[in-house]
Design a protein around this motif. Structure first.
Motif, PDB file in Angstrom:
ATOM      1  N   VAL A  30       0.844  -1.198   0.000  1.00 30.40           N
ATOM      2  CA  VAL A  30       0.000   0.000   0.000  1.00 30.40           C
ATOM      3  C   VAL A  30       0.876   1.244   0.000  1.00 30.40           C
ATOM      4  O   VAL A  30       0.663   2.179  -0.798  1.00 30.40           O
ATOM      5  CB  VAL A  30      -0.948   0.006   1.234  1.00 30.40           C
ATOM      6  CG1 VAL A  30      -1.650   1.349   1.377  1.00 30.40           C
ATOM      7  CG2 VAL A  30      -1.971  -1.108   1.131  1.00 30.40           C
ATOM      8  N   MET A  31       1.898   1.252   0.869  1.00 27.08           N
ATOM      9  CA  MET A  31       2.726   2.457   0.984  1.00 27.08           C
ATOM     10  C   MET A  31       3.529   2.711  -0.294  1.00 27.08           C
ATOM     11  O   MET A  31       3.771   3.873  -0.647  1.00 27.08           O
ATOM     12  CB  MET A  31       3.652   2.355   2.202  1.00 27.08           C
ATOM     13  CG  MET A  31       2.912   2.422   3.522  1.00 27.08           C
ATOM     14  SD  MET A  31       1.671   3.727   3.624  1.00 27.08           S
ATOM     15  CE  MET A  31       2.664   5.207   3.535  1.00 27.08           C
TER      16      MET A  31
ATOM     17  N   CYS B  14      -1.217  13.685   6.799  1.00 22.28           N
ATOM     18  CA  CYS B  14      -1.053  13.175   5.421  1.00 22.28           C
ATOM     19  C   CYS B  14      -1.311  14.286   4.420  1.00 22.28           C
ATOM     20  O   CYS B  14      -0.558  14.479   3.468  1.00 22.28           O
ATOM     21  CB  CYS B  14      -2.057  12.059   5.124  1.00 22.28           C
ATOM     22  SG  CYS B  14      -1.788  10.584   6.073  1.00 22.28           S
ATOM     23  N   GLY B  17       1.291  16.720   3.652  1.00 16.19           N
ATOM     24  CA  GLY B  17       2.476  16.266   2.928  1.00 16.19           C
ATOM     25  C   GLY B  17       3.256  15.151   3.593  1.00 16.19           C
ATOM     26  O   GLY B  17       4.239  14.672   3.034  1.00 16.19           O
ATOM     27  N   SER B  19       3.366  11.730   4.026  1.00 22.71           N
ATOM     28  CA  SER B  19       2.723  10.498   3.564  1.00 22.71           C
ATOM     29  C   SER B  19       2.988   9.322   4.509  1.00 22.71           C
ATOM     30  O   SER B  19       2.223   8.357   4.527  1.00 22.71           O
ATOM     31  CB  SER B  19       3.169  10.156   2.147  1.00 22.71           C
ATOM     32  OG  SER B  19       4.566   9.953   2.125  1.00 22.71           O
ATOM     33  N   THR B  20       4.039   9.406   5.313  1.00 21.38           N
ATOM     34  CA  THR B  20       4.320   8.294   6.237  1.00 21.38           C
ATOM     35  C   THR B  20       3.244   8.218   7.335  1.00 21.38           C
ATOM     36  O   THR B  20       3.052   7.160   7.939  1.00 21.38           O
ATOM     37  CB  THR B  20       5.700   8.454   6.900  1.00 21.38           C
ATOM     38  OG1 THR B  20       5.759   9.741   7.515  1.00 21.38           O
ATOM     39  CG2 THR B  20       6.829   8.317   5.887  1.00 21.38           C
ATOM     40  N   PHE B  22       0.275   8.177   6.852  1.00 20.20           N
ATOM     41  CA  PHE B  22      -0.775   7.282   6.360  1.00 20.20           C
ATOM     42  C   PHE B  22      -0.481   5.839   6.766  1.00 20.20           C
ATOM     43  O   PHE B  22      -1.403   5.048   6.940  1.00 20.20           O
ATOM     44  CB  PHE B  22      -0.877   7.412   4.835  1.00 20.20           C
ATOM     45  CG  PHE B  22      -2.106   6.770   4.265  1.00 20.20           C
ATOM     46  CD1 PHE B  22      -3.376   7.250   4.582  1.00 20.20           C
ATOM     47  CD2 PHE B  22      -2.024   5.685   3.406  1.00 20.20           C
ATOM     48  CE1 PHE B  22      -4.512   6.662   4.068  1.00 20.20           C
ATOM     49  CE2 PHE B  22      -3.156   5.095   2.904  1.00 20.20           C
ATOM     50  CZ  PHE B  22      -4.410   5.590   3.226  1.00 20.20           C
ATOM     51  N   GLU B  23       0.809   5.528   6.940  1.00 23.17           N
ATOM     52  CA  GLU B  23       1.178   4.154   7.316  1.00 23.17           C
ATOM     53  C   GLU B  23       0.533   3.780   8.656  1.00 23.17           C
ATOM     54  O   GLU B  23       0.131   2.635   8.863  1.00 23.17           O
ATOM     55  CB  GLU B  23       2.708   4.039   7.389  1.00 23.17           C
ATOM     56  CG  GLU B  23       3.173   2.604   7.515  1.00 23.17           C
ATOM     57  CD  GLU B  23       4.688   2.467   7.382  1.00 23.17           C
ATOM     58  OE1 GLU B  23       5.318   3.303   6.709  1.00 23.17           O
ATOM     59  OE2 GLU B  23       5.233   1.528   7.979  1.00 23.17           O
ATOM     60  N   VAL B  26      -2.906   2.791   7.933  1.00 23.50           N
ATOM     61  CA  VAL B  26      -2.965   1.487   7.251  1.00 23.50           C
ATOM     62  C   VAL B  26      -2.754   0.374   8.271  1.00 23.50           C
ATOM     63  O   VAL B  26      -3.503  -0.613   8.297  1.00 23.50           O
ATOM     64  CB  VAL B  26      -1.902   1.410   6.128  1.00 23.50           C
ATOM     65  CG1 VAL B  26      -1.893   0.018   5.494  1.00 23.50           C
ATOM     66  CG2 VAL B  26      -2.176   2.459   5.064  1.00 23.50           C
ATOM     67  N   ARG B  27      -1.749   0.557   9.122  1.00 21.10           N
ATOM     68  CA  ARG B  27      -1.478  -0.489  10.130  1.00 21.10           C
ATOM     69  C   ARG B  27      -2.670  -0.637  11.080  1.00 21.10           C
ATOM     70  O   ARG B  27      -3.005  -1.730  11.509  1.00 21.10           O
ATOM     71  CB  ARG B  27      -0.205  -0.141  10.925  1.00 21.10           C
ATOM     72  CG  ARG B  27       1.041  -0.288  10.109  1.00 21.10           C
ATOM     73  CD  ARG B  27       2.307  -0.289  10.967  1.00 21.10           C
ATOM     74  NE  ARG B  27       3.490  -0.314  10.115  1.00 21.10           N
ATOM     75  CZ  ARG B  27       3.952  -1.398   9.516  1.00 21.10           C
ATOM     76  NH1 ARG B  27       3.341  -2.560   9.701  1.00 21.10           N
ATOM     77  NH2 ARG B  27       5.010  -1.344   8.743  1.00 21.10           N
ATOM     78  N   GLN B  30      -5.710  -2.274   8.783  1.00 21.43           N
ATOM     79  CA  GLN B  30      -5.504  -3.313   7.772  1.00 21.43           C
ATOM     80  C   GLN B  30      -6.200  -4.626   8.137  1.00 21.43           C
ATOM     81  O   GLN B  30      -6.796  -5.274   7.269  1.00 21.43           O
ATOM     82  CB  GLN B  30      -4.006  -3.542   7.509  1.00 21.43           C
ATOM     83  CG  GLN B  30      -3.228  -4.038   8.717  1.00 21.43           C
ATOM     84  CD  GLN B  30      -1.870  -4.610   8.315  1.00 21.43           C
ATOM     85  OE1 GLN B  30      -1.694  -5.077   7.197  1.00 21.43           O
ATOM     86  NE2 GLN B  30      -0.914  -4.588   9.231  1.00 21.43           N
ATOM     87  N   GLN B  52      -6.043  -3.307  -0.617  1.00 20.36           N
ATOM     88  CA  GLN B  52      -4.968  -2.432  -1.107  1.00 20.36           C
ATOM     89  C   GLN B  52      -5.538  -1.255  -1.921  1.00 20.36           C
ATOM     90  O   GLN B  52      -5.178  -0.101  -1.679  1.00 20.36           O
ATOM     91  CB  GLN B  52      -4.015  -3.261  -1.974  1.00 20.36           C
ATOM     92  CG  GLN B  52      -2.789  -2.476  -2.403  1.00 20.36           C
ATOM     93  CD  GLN B  52      -1.702  -3.393  -2.974  1.00 20.36           C
ATOM     94  OE1 GLN B  52      -1.577  -4.547  -2.546  1.00 20.36           O
ATOM     95  NE2 GLN B  52      -0.949  -2.890  -3.916  1.00 20.36           N
ATOM     96  N   PHE B  55      -7.249   1.324   0.326  1.00 20.03           N
ATOM     97  CA  PHE B  55      -6.324   2.214   1.041  1.00 20.03           C
ATOM     98  C   PHE B  55      -5.754   3.288   0.094  1.00 20.03           C
ATOM     99  O   PHE B  55      -5.687   4.461   0.462  1.00 20.03           O
ATOM    100  CB  PHE B  55      -5.175   1.410   1.664  1.00 20.03           C
ATOM    101  CG  PHE B  55      -5.507   0.845   3.016  1.00 20.03           C
ATOM    102  CD1 PHE B  55      -5.938   1.673   4.053  1.00 20.03           C
ATOM    103  CD2 PHE B  55      -5.382  -0.512   3.284  1.00 20.03           C
ATOM    104  CE1 PHE B  55      -6.249   1.152   5.313  1.00 20.03           C
ATOM    105  CE2 PHE B  55      -5.681  -1.039   4.534  1.00 20.03           C
ATOM    106  CZ  PHE B  55      -6.118  -0.205   5.549  1.00 20.03           C
ATOM    107  N   VAL B  56      -5.365   2.857  -1.085  1.00 12.34           N
ATOM    108  CA  VAL B  56      -4.767   3.821  -2.022  1.00 12.34           C
ATOM    109  C   VAL B  56      -5.799   4.874  -2.434  1.00 12.34           C
ATOM    110  O   VAL B  56      -5.522   6.074  -2.448  1.00 12.34           O
ATOM    111  CB  VAL B  56      -4.197   3.098  -3.272  1.00 12.34           C
ATOM    112  CG1 VAL B  56      -3.704   4.102  -4.306  1.00 12.34           C
ATOM    113  CG2 VAL B  56      -3.066   2.163  -2.866  1.00 12.34           C
ATOM    114  N   TYR B  59      -6.332   7.280   0.294  1.00 16.98           N
ATOM    115  CA  TYR B  59      -5.238   8.249   0.393  1.00 16.98           C
ATOM    116  C   TYR B  59      -5.458   9.394  -0.608  1.00 16.98           C
ATOM    117  O   TYR B  59      -5.295  10.572  -0.263  1.00 16.98           O
ATOM    118  CB  TYR B  59      -3.886   7.569   0.123  1.00 16.98           C
ATOM    119  CG  TYR B  59      -2.737   8.544   0.189  1.00 16.98           C
ATOM    120  CD1 TYR B  59      -2.246   8.981   1.422  1.00 16.98           C
ATOM    121  CD2 TYR B  59      -2.170   9.061  -0.961  1.00 16.98           C
ATOM    122  CE1 TYR B  59      -1.225   9.911   1.491  1.00 16.98           C
ATOM    123  CE2 TYR B  59      -1.145   9.987  -0.894  1.00 16.98           C
ATOM    124  CZ  TYR B  59      -0.670  10.408   0.333  1.00 16.98           C
ATOM    125  OH  TYR B  59       0.339  11.334   0.401  1.00 16.98           O
TER     126      TYR B  59
END
Lengths: 336, 179
Positions: A30-31, B14, B17, B19-20, B22-23, B26-27, B30, B52, B55-56, B59
């Motif tokens: 995903v990332m 997010c 700017g 983007s991490t 968002f992880e 996701v975690r 998920q 997947q 999530f994208v 985002y």
């Protein structure tokens, strides 16, 4: 198996499907896609996202304000959501007060001519009649019901009410089923002449219809002009002279009726005498109930509309009026 | 501690700017999203794709997230649409039940015949019934949240869930009798 057993059985079955661990590399996949998507973003899009991010930040900051800390002081420092909320509430309150004043106090006044400017547009909210409302196999009738012409008629309150009367009222229906009468209505000046009322009243007098249908009478009317003809008593006398003696009295009353104020004037209108003198037309108008139905408010107004007259002259309308079941279905559909 | 506001903080980061950030989201989601996708789709491969893609897409659409609502409800709606699109594509090639039953045996996540049968029964339910069961039991969503996601009144959610459970019970019973 009773209800409780069934419930337990389903619960037990669903419990067997517990949460499932996702694939180990899902987060990385995903990332990776997210990074790829972000690298393709334009500067404009990044800027817009940043603006949206600030909105969210303000929301979170506003949501974290504690009532004990005093919302007003904090919002002044952060310059954000709380003050905007107050403004929003104030505007909403003002709008509500304005609505109450309009609907309850009646200010500003909504008078004639202000529809759709201050008040609501006074549109007629009639429903369209569909083919399924009318159970007839005739394709011509179905096409007519689905036509734009018929749609316009049922969306206009005046013509809609007139049509309803037409399909409900046997006398009116008979009048329009008479082709000559239907055509006579469409002639210029006939509706206006009937609208005077005096002509319809005169037609109710026994003998008037017959006198108007008299060929000699009609001929003289056509040759000399009705107003002038009636002023010459010999026209009536000539007509009466040809009649049998038993009818003479009736004819005299008929001649008197035609001489009443307004009647002569109405008949003198272009085309009226000619239309009424056609075979069966005057009798059709003189039939019991027609005069009452025609003088009902809105009917003559509807008859002055060109699309109404066109519709009355159409073969589909003739078929619809000739079928009692269809007439009943349409009048009930129009009444909805 | 997690919650609507906590999620909104990560979403805001997010959008600004990072983007991490968002992880983290996701975690956090998920597992539940994958479980829900698996129950909706019936096999691991499709469930993975749906998760997947959801999530994208989330985002990319983060700017439309309403922070007054639960992040998972919003994310779930996206996943549901992804799932429907995937199912629509798949349906053109093979029947649903056949798809699941053929793949269920290969599913490394499913252990034992019974859970396969329950999953197969879930897949026989209509989409509306399966959705409410999945949201309630695997998404652990409240009636209110389900109503918001599907766009129907809460009372309808309750009655639909009741009917869905009854239907699921009938299917399971039929299958156990037949086997």
């Amino acid at each position: 198996m009773n209800e409780q057993d069934r419930e337990d059985f389903v619960d037990e079955a669903l419990d067997r499907l517990s949460r499932t661990a996702p694939p180990a590399d899902l987060v990385d996949s995903v990332m990776a896609e997210v990074s790829a998507a972000e690298s393709q973003m334009t500067a404009w899009r990044r800027w817009r996202r940043a603006l949206q991010g600030r909105r969210l930040t303000n929301f979170v900051a506003g949501a974290r304000v504690s009532s004990s800390q005093g919302q007003f002081g904090r919002s002044a420092v952060h310059g954000g959501v709380v003050v905007r909320n107050k403004i929003l509430w104030a505007v909403t309150g003002f709008a509500a007060a304005a609505l109450v004043s309009v609907f309850v106090l009646g200010y500003p006044p909504i008078g004639r001519g202000t529809e759709a400017t201050i008040g609501v547009a006074q549109r007629y909210q009639g429903t369209q009649i569909s083919v399924k409302d009318i159970k007839v196999p005739d394709s011509e009738v179905q096409q007519f019901i689905q036509s734009e012409q018929f749609d316009r008629l049922v969306k206009d309150s005046v013509t809609r009410n007139a049509l309803r009367d037409l399909f409900e009222n046997e006398a009116l229906s008979q009048l329009v089923r008479n082709r000559a009468a239907a055509e006579a209505i469409a002639k210029p000046g006939v509706v206006e002449a009937l609208a005077k009322g005096s002509l319809l009243e005169a037609l109710k007098v026994e003998g008037v219809a017959a006198l108007l249908a008299e060929p000699l009478f009609a001929e003289n009317v056509a040759r000399l002009g009705m107003a002038e003809a009636i002023s010459r008593s010999q026209i009536a006398a000539e007509a009466l002279g040809k009649a049998k003696s038993a009818e003479a009295l009736t004819r005299t009353r008929a001649a008197e009726a035609l001489l009443r104020p307004g009647v002569a004037e109405a008949i003198a209108k272009p085309g009226v005498a000619e239309a009424l003198s056609r075979q069966g037309v005057a009798e059709a108008f003189a039939r019991q109930g027609v005069a009452e139905a025609l003088t009902r408010q809105g009917m003559l107004e509807a008859l002055t509309r060109s699309n109404m007259l066109e519709a009355l002259a159409s073969p589909a309308m003739f078929k619809m009026l000739n079928d009692a079941v269809v007439r009943a279905q349409i009048s009930s559909a129009l009444a909805r | 501690m997690t919650g609507p506001n906590d999620d909104a903080v990560w979403v805001a980061r997010c959008l600004n700017g990072d983007s991490t950030a968002f992880e983290t989201l996701v975690r956090r989601y998920q597992q539940v999203l994958f479980t829900v996708a698996l129950r909706l789709m019936g096999n691991v491969e499709d469930a993975r794709d749906v998760t997947q893609n959801a999530f994208v897409r989330a985002y990319l659409k983060l700017g439309t997230y309403d922070p007054s609502r639960k992040f998972f409800s919003w994310l779930y709606r996206i996943a549901l649409n992804e799932g429907l699109n995937a199912r629509r594509d798949r349906r053109q090639h093979e029947p649903l039940e056949a798809t699941f039953e053929a793949k269920a045996g290969r599913d490394p996540v499913e252990r034992g015949e019974t859970s396969s049968q329950v999953q197969a029964a879930l897949m026989v339910l209509t989409r509306e019934y399966r959705e409410v069961i999945v949201m309630r039991y695997f998404g652990e969503m409240s009636y209110e949240e389900i109503a918001e996601v599907i766009g129907i009144p809460e009372k309808t959610v309750k009655s639909r869930l009741f009917s869905a459970r009854q239907r699921l019970g009938e299917i399971l019973k039929d299958r156990s009798v037949r086997s």
